[in-house]
Write a protein that holds these residues in place. Sequence first.
Motif, mmCIF file in Angstrom:
data_model
loop_
_atom_site.group_PDB
_atom_site.id
_atom_site.type_symbol
_atom_site.label_atom_id
_atom_site.label_comp_id
_atom_site.label_asym_id
_atom_site.label_seq_id
_atom_site.Cartn_x
_atom_site.Cartn_y
_atom_site.Cartn_z
ATOM 1 N N GLY A 874 0.798 -1.218 0.000
ATOM 2 C CA GLY A 874 0.000 0.000 0.000
ATOM 3 C C GLY A 874 0.834 1.273 0.000
ATOM 4 O O GLY A 874 0.393 2.309 0.492
ATOM 5 N N ARG A 875 2.024 1.184 -0.546
ATOM 6 C CA ARG A 875 2.909 2.361 -0.574
ATOM 7 C C ARG A 875 3.562 2.478 -1.943
ATOM 8 O O ARG A 875 3.734 1.485 -2.656
ATOM 9 N N LYS A 876 3.907 3.698 -2.301
ATOM 10 C CA LYS A 876 4.705 3.912 -3.502
ATOM 11 C C LYS A 876 6.147 3.537 -3.204
ATOM 12 O O LYS A 876 6.602 3.608 -2.048
ATOM 13 N N ALA A 877 6.869 3.137 -4.236
ATOM 14 C CA ALA A 877 8.290 2.824 -4.082
ATOM 15 C C ALA A 877 9.073 3.514 -5.187
ATOM 16 O O ALA A 877 8.662 3.519 -6.359
ATOM 17 N N TYR A 878 10.194 4.108 -4.814
ATOM 18 C CA TYR A 878 11.079 4.797 -5.759
ATOM 19 C C TYR A 878 12.420 4.081 -5.747
ATOM 20 O O TYR A 878 13.060 3.969 -4.692
ATOM 21 N N ALA A 941 15.099 13.907 -6.994
ATOM 22 C CA ALA A 941 13.993 12.967 -7.187
ATOM 23 C C ALA A 941 13.532 12.390 -5.852
ATOM 24 O O ALA A 941 12.325 12.213 -5.622
ATOM 25 N N VAL A 942 14.479 12.079 -4.965
ATOM 26 C CA VAL A 942 14.112 11.537 -3.654
ATOM 27 C C VAL A 942 13.371 12.590 -2.837
ATOM 28 O O VAL A 942 12.377 12.290 -2.158
ATOM 29 N N ARG A 943 13.828 13.832 -2.900
ATOM 30 C CA ARG A 943 13.148 14.895 -2.136
ATOM 31 C C ARG A 943 11.709 15.079 -2.607
ATOM 32 O O ARG A 943 10.824 15.443 -1.825
ATOM 33 N N GLN A 944 11.472 14.832 -3.901
ATOM 34 C CA GLN A 944 10.128 15.012 -4.446
ATOM 35 C C GLN A 944 9.221 13.809 -4.202
ATOM 36 O O GLN A 944 8.006 13.897 -4.427
ATOM 37 N N ALA A 945 9.795 12.697 -3.722
ATOM 38 C CA ALA A 945 8.982 11.513 -3.453
ATOM 39 C C ALA A 945 8.019 11.812 -2.298
ATOM 40 O O ALA A 945 8.383 12.492 -1.340
ATOM 41 N N PRO A 946 6.788 11.323 -2.379
ATOM 42 C CA PRO A 946 5.803 11.616 -1.328
ATOM 43 C C PRO A 946 6.257 11.110 0.044
ATOM 44 O O PRO A 946 7.014 10.144 0.159
ATOM 45 N N GLU A 947 5.797 11.795 1.049
ATOM 46 C CA GLU A 947 6.061 11.364 2.419
ATOM 47 C C GLU A 947 5.494 9.955 2.592
ATOM 48 O O GLU A 947 4.387 9.642 2.170
ATOM 49 N N GLY A 948 6.276 9.088 3.189
ATOM 50 C CA GLY A 948 5.821 7.718 3.427
ATOM 51 C C GLY A 948 6.142 6.757 2.305
ATOM 52 O O GLY A 948 5.962 5.538 2.462
ATOM 53 N N ALA A 949 6.610 7.264 1.171
ATOM 54 C CA ALA A 949 6.999 6.367 0.073
ATOM 55 C C ALA A 949 8.289 5.651 0.424
ATOM 56 O O ALA A 949 9.151 6.185 1.146
ATOM 57 N N LEU A 950 8.418 4.442 -0.083
ATOM 58 C CA LEU A 950 9.663 3.702 0.089
ATOM 59 C C LEU A 950 10.714 4.230 -0.873
ATOM 60 O O LEU A 950 10.416 4.506 -2.035
ATOM 61 N N VAL A 951 11.936 4.367 -0.417
ATOM 62 C CA VAL A 951 13.068 4.670 -1.281
ATOM 63 C C VAL A 951 13.960 3.446 -1.255
ATOM 64 O O VAL A 951 14.415 3.009 -0.187
ATOM 65 N N VAL A 952 14.191 2.869 -2.423
ATOM 66 C CA VAL A 952 14.892 1.588 -2.517
ATOM 67 C C VAL A 952 16.232 1.779 -3.212
ATOM 68 O O VAL A 952 16.291 2.353 -4.310
ATOM 69 N N ALA A 953 17.287 1.326 -2.579
ATOM 70 C CA ALA A 953 18.629 1.388 -3.167
ATOM 71 C C ALA A 953 19.440 0.237 -2.597
ATOM 72 O O ALA A 953 19.564 0.099 -1.378
ATOM 73 N N ASP A 954 19.993 -0.593 -3.468
ATOM 74 C CA ASP A 954 20.697 -1.793 -3.009
ATOM 75 C C ASP A 954 22.124 -1.528 -2.568
ATOM 76 O O ASP A 954 22.730 -2.365 -1.897
#
Length: 985
Positions: A874-878, A941-954
Motif C-alpha cells: 500500500g505504498r509507492k516505491a522509488y 527525485a528523492v526529495r520530491q517523493a511523497p512522504e511515506g513512500a519507500l526509497v529503494v537502493a541496493d
Amino acid sequence: MSEMIRPGLHRRLSREVSGDVLFDRFSRGRYATDASIYQIMPAGVVVARTAEDVVAALDAAREEGVALTMRGGGTSQCGQTVNSGLIVDTSKHLNKLLELDVEGRHALVEPGIVLDDLNRLLKPHGLWFPVDVSTASRATIGGMAGNNSCGSRSLRYGTMRDNVVAIEAVLADGTRGRFAELEQGAKGEPPRDLVAAMLALGRREAGEIAARFPGVQRRVGGYNLDALVQTDHPGGDPVNLAHLLVGSEGTLGISTAIEIKLSPLPKATKRLGVCHFPTFRAAMEAAQHIVALKPTSVELVDETMIALAREIPMFVPTLEAFVKGRPAALLLTEFADDPDENAASIARLEAVMSDLGYGFGRGGAHEGGVVTVGDVTLQGAIAELRASGLNIMMSMKEAGKPVSFVEDCAVPLEHLADYTDRLTAIFEKHGTRGTWYAHASEGCLHVRPVLNVKLEKDVATMRAIAEEAFAMVREYKGSHSGEHGDGIVRSEFHEAMFGSRIVGAFREVKTAFDPSGLLNPGKIVDAPKMDDRSLMRYPPGYAVSDFPTAFDWTSWSGSAGGFQGAVEMCNNNGACRKSAGAVMCPSYRVTRNERDVTRGRANTLRLAISGQLGPGALHSDEMAETLKLCVSCKACRRECPTGVDMAKMKAEVLYQRGKAKGFSAKDRLIANLPRTAWIAARFGGALGLRDRFGPLARLLETIFGFSARRSLPKFRRDWFRSREGDVAGGRSGEAGGHPGVVLFADTFGRWFDPQTLRAAVAVLKAAGYPVETARPLSGRQPLCCGRTYIASGMADRARAEAERTIAALMPHVRAGKAIIGLEPSCLLTLRDEFPALVPGEDARALAESALLFEEFVAREARARRMVLPLEPLGRKAYLHGHCHQKAFGAMPAVEAALRLIPDLDLTVIESSCCGMAGAFGYDAETIDVSLAMGELSLLPAVRQAPEGALVVADGTSCRHQIFDGTGRTAIHVAEVLAGALSHKT
C-alpha cells in the motif's frame, strides 16, 4: 607529437581570459586528438567562459603569430579540430539557449550548446532542431555548423545549411559581423568590401559552380560557393552569407552565436519498418524504391554491425526484439506522419518488398521481409543502436580497425548498388574488407575499410583506396564529402573533385576572410597529405614497452596487446560526454572537463604508456589527478560501445603507482577495512566521537583526508554473524530439490547494514530454500571480495582474497549451488575482477554462479520455482539503481523482484551515479564533486517523493548518500520483500 612552447602566450591568456587556460603537457595531450586518425599537440588550450574570452584568445593568437582552432565536442572524424596552435573549447561554458521564438520557430544559441541538451530545452514547446546527427549527445551546434552536418533525417529536413538563419561571427582581424541574408544597411552587417568581393566571386564563377559542384544533397566538401550565386527567378534562394560560413570548418570566422530554424516535434505515432534482405546488394538495389515512398529516413545496418552489436550486452535485448533470422542487411525505414498515413505507408512498404520478391515465409534465395515496430520504447532503442554504428564498428578487438577516409562519399541512389559492389572489390583488391551502415536514403553510406594504421603498408593502402574510391565517386557525379566534412582527410583531393579553377576560388575566399591564415590552417585549402604519418595518432616510432600487469588483459591481445590494446580501444568518438541518460560519465557531468571524461582519461593513458608525456608519466601526480574523479562506476564497461573499461584501467594504474611510490595512510586504512572491521565494531561508540566532536573530525580530516562535513558509516554492535545465515532444508513443493543457496555476506552488510542480510535470509527461508553463509576453509577471517584493496591499488592483496574466496566457494559451485550477495559492488567483483585477477576455470565457474539476491529471486520466480507469500504494501516505491547493477544489466531483475509484491506502485529514478562511490564521497578532496553528482538527478527525485513512500537502493554507498543528502532512509530490495511477507508464514 610536434609541439611549440609559448610561455608568453600562456602568461597573456592567463591575465586576459576568465576561463581555464591549459598549457601543461597532459592537458594539451588531451586536446591533441579528435575522432579521426590524427594527432597534433597544440600550443595551448583555452576553455572559454564568455564570448569575450574567445575574442581575447583570437587577439592574443593573432599578435603572437599562433594559429587558432575552435572546438566543440571534439568528435570530428576528419581531423578538423586538431592543430598545432591554440585550441578554444566552447563546450563547457558557451552552451546557452540565448533566445527562443516559439511562434516563429527560431532560436539563437551559443556555439557550444549540445544538440541533445538543446532539444531537451525545446521539447516542452513542441519543437526540436531536426539535424539529428548520431553524435547528438555530444555534438555542439557550432561544430555541426562548421561541418555542415546532416543527420539521419536530412531526406526531410535538409542539412545544417538548410537550418541556419544567421551566424554572429568574429573574423580573423577581430571584426565582428552578423552573417545572414543580405539586407542593405542591416544592423551589424559584415564589412561591405568583403560582401562585395564575395558577390563578385559568385557572379564570376556561377557557370563553373553549376558545372563542377555535385548535384547530390549530401555535398559538404569545400566552401559553399553556390551560396554566393544570386538567382533572378522568383522563388530562388537569396544570398545568405551564413551559408558560406556553414561547412567552412572554422577557417573563415569564429561563431559566437548561431540563429537556427526549428521544426515541430515528430508525432509520437511514427512507425518503423525494418526491411530484411538476404544479400547486401539486394538492400542497395531496393533503397531507391523505398525512398520513393517518401519516408523520413532510410538507414542501413549490415550484418557486420549486427554481429558486433550481439557482443555488446546493452544492445542484445534490442536486437532480439526486431531482427528476424540472419539477414545480410537491414534498411530501417521510418514514417513520421499521422497514424493513418503511417499505417498506409507501412502497407505500401510491404507491397514494394513483396514486388521485389521479399516476404517472410516465402523460403528460397529471396527470404526477407518487413518487421513493423510501433512501440516507442523499442523505436528509441533501435535508434540508439543505429546512432552507435561507428562505435560498434570500432569495437573490433583486432589489430586492424575500421578507418574513416572514404567514410561518407555520396552517390545518386540509382548507382548505389554498383558503387558499393565496386568499392567492395577495391577493398578486396587491397586485401581488406569494409563495414557499412547509415544513410541509404541519401546514397551516403558510412564505409570504413579495416586497416592497421600503425603499419606503413596499411597507410599506403589507405591512400591507394582513397584515390580509387574518389575517382569512382567522380565518375558517378557524386561527392567525396557527404557528411563529415574535409579536414585533413579529404581537403587535398578537392582539385580532382572540383577542378583547379574552383579550388582557386576556395583559396580566394580563405584569403578574403583570413589573409594571414590564422584560423584552423590546413583545412579545405593548402592542406597536408592525408597520409602524413607525422600527423597521425600512431606516428612512426610509436611503441609501448611491456610491463607486468596486475590484471589479465589477454582478451585484448587481438587489438594491440594486453593493457595497451584495452587503452587503444578508445576511438575518441565521445559517447562518454553525454550529459543525461544512463550513467556514463558521472564526474564529467559535474565538471564538464575533458580531463574528467572516459575519453580524456583513455587518451592520457595512451600518451603516457607510449612515452609521449615524458618518463614516469604513468606513475605521476598528473596521472593521479587525471583519474582522481573516476568513481569506478563501470558504466563505460557497458555503455561505451567499444568497451573501454576505465574502472579496471584505474585499478591497474593505482597498482602500478603503488608499486612505484607506495601507499598513503588513508589508502591502507580503506584497503584494510575488511580486516579491521571486527575491531572497529567493538569500539563503535568511541569511533562515534569523531562525528559528535567537530574539532576531532577536522583533525582527522587533516591526518587521513576524510571530510569533516560527512559523517562516517556506523559500525553496528549487532553485526551479522555467519550462523544467522544458515537455514536448513526447505519446504517441499516450493524449492523442493534445490541444491541450496550460499549467502556471500559482504563486509559492508556484515558490519554496517546487517538488517539487509537478515532480510535476505528471511525471504529465502520463506521461499523454502536451504541457505548457508559462505565461510573460509580455514581461519576466522570472513571471506571478502577484495573490493577495498582493488579501489586502493593493492591488487596483489585483492588477488590473495580472490584466491581464498574462490577456494572456499568452489565446492558449493560444483554442487550446483547459487552464490548470492546483496552488495552490488562486492558480489559483482566475483563476476568481473576475479577472472581478471585469477585467470582460470574456477574463477570463470564462480563468476557464472554468482548472482545478486534480486537476480536470483527474479530467476527463480520466472522459472516458477519460487513462490513467496507476499502481501500488498500500500505504498509507492522509488528505485535507484546501483551503478554496477546497471553496468551488468541487472536492473530488470531488481524491478522484477519488486514487482512480485502485489499492486506495488514502482517508479524507477532515472539517475547516474549517486556520487558516494565508496570512499570517494568521504574524501575531503572529492566531497564537493560527490555531492554535485547526487544533485544531478537522484537527490532531487528523492526529495520530491511523497512522504511515506519507500526509497529503494541496493548499494550501501547509495543509501548513505541518500540519507546525507535528503534525510530519507533508503532500504535494500531484500528489506522490501521481507516487509511484504505474509505474517501468517
